[in-house]
Design a protein around this motif. Structure first.
Motif, PDB file in Angstrom:
ATOM      1  N   THR A  92      -3.546 -19.510 -21.810  1.00  0.00           N
ATOM      2  CA  THR A  92      -4.483 -19.550 -22.929  1.00  0.00           C
ATOM      3  C   THR A  92      -5.212 -18.215 -23.038  1.00  0.00           C
ATOM      4  N   ILE A  93      -5.723 -17.987 -24.230  1.00  0.00           N
ATOM      5  CA  ILE A  93      -6.688 -16.916 -24.471  1.00  0.00           C
ATOM      6  C   ILE A  93      -8.042 -17.602 -24.532  1.00  0.00           C
ATOM      7  N   HIS A 113      -5.294 -17.841 -17.894  1.00  0.00           N
ATOM      8  CA  HIS A 113      -5.800 -17.352 -19.178  1.00  0.00           C
ATOM      9  C   HIS A 113      -6.274 -15.912 -19.049  1.00  0.00           C
ATOM     10  N   TYR A 161      -7.363 -15.208 -34.136  1.00  0.00           N
ATOM     11  CA  TYR A 161      -6.435 -15.883 -33.223  1.00  0.00           C
ATOM     12  C   TYR A 161      -5.808 -17.128 -33.842  1.00  0.00           C
ATOM     13  N   ARG A 162      -6.610 -17.888 -34.613  1.00  0.00           N
ATOM     14  CA  ARG A 162      -6.094 -19.146 -35.178  1.00  0.00           C
ATOM     15  C   ARG A 162      -5.360 -18.904 -36.497  1.00  0.00           C
ATOM     16  N   PHE A 187      -7.421 -20.841 -26.920  1.00  0.00           N
ATOM     17  CA  PHE A 187      -6.211 -20.942 -27.729  1.00  0.00           C
ATOM     18  C   PHE A 187      -5.012 -21.035 -26.811  1.00  0.00           C
ATOM     19  N   LYS A 188      -4.129 -21.981 -27.131  1.00  0.00           N
ATOM     20  CA  LYS A 188      -2.923 -22.154 -26.334  1.00  0.00           C
ATOM     21  C   LYS A 188      -1.930 -21.057 -26.701  1.00  0.00           C
ATOM     22  N   ILE A 189      -1.351 -20.462 -25.667  1.00  0.00           N
ATOM     23  CA  ILE A 189      -0.307 -19.469 -25.897  1.00  0.00           C
ATOM     24  C   ILE A 189       0.748 -19.680 -24.821  1.00  0.00           C
ATOM     25  N   LEU A 214      -2.351 -19.142 -33.432  1.00  0.00           N
ATOM     26  CA  LEU A 214      -2.438 -19.882 -32.171  1.00  0.00           C
ATOM     27  C   LEU A 214      -3.225 -21.180 -32.376  1.00  0.00           C
ATOM     28  N   LEU A 222      -3.022 -14.939 -36.204  1.00  0.00           N
ATOM     29  CA  LEU A 222      -1.983 -14.964 -35.174  1.00  0.00           C
ATOM     30  C   LEU A 222      -1.335 -16.339 -35.057  1.00  0.00           C
TER      31      LEU A 222
END
Ligand code: CO
Length: 135
Positions: free
Chosen positions: A53-54, A8, A23-24, A47-49, A29, A27
């Protein structure tokens, strides 16, 4: 050293709400984890990427290391985390090679991980975390 992937990227934040919105909602995520890590006095929102993750880090107390970071540097990238196998062995190996470590043994991080930080003096200014998934 068997680094598996970038686990991450940690981002220091003062206020979670606008960043979660970014982010949610903007973007797009997926928010996969939201917990307080007492050990580091931070609330961690992940956040899953893809495979990584971030990790948003928001201090829960003024004496949190992340609060001190925010004072010094403001909001932004705080650390990069690499996933390794057998964190204890990797720390022992780095220590034996004279690499300056913040944590000489693993401690408990967010999302069921064991983590340890390498000192940014040893990594040319990049705060580096090694982590091992133990779920
Ligand atoms: Co981290």
């Amino acid at each position: 050293m068997a680094i598996e992937k970038i686990a991450h990227i940690g981002v220091a934040v003062r206020d979670l709400e606008p960043q979660v919105h970014l982010y949610r909602d903007l973007l797009g995520l997926e928010l996969i984890n939201d917990e307080v890590v007492e050990d580091q006095k931070v609330r961690v929102v992940m956040f899953k990427i893809g495979e990584s993750t971030i990790e948003l880090l928001c201090p829960t107390s003024d004496d949190s290391p992340v609060a001190r970071f925010l004072e010094r540097s403001g909001e932004g990238i705080h650390h990069v985390a690499y996933e390794v196998h057998d964190l204890t062995a990797q720390l022992r190996r780095l220590d034996a090679q004279g690499v300056e470590l913040i944590d000489k043994s693993p401690r408990k991080g967010a999302h069921g991980q064991h983590i340890a930080f390498v000192h940014p003096r040893a990594t040319f200014g990049v705060l580096t975390e090694l982590c091992e998934s133990v779920l």
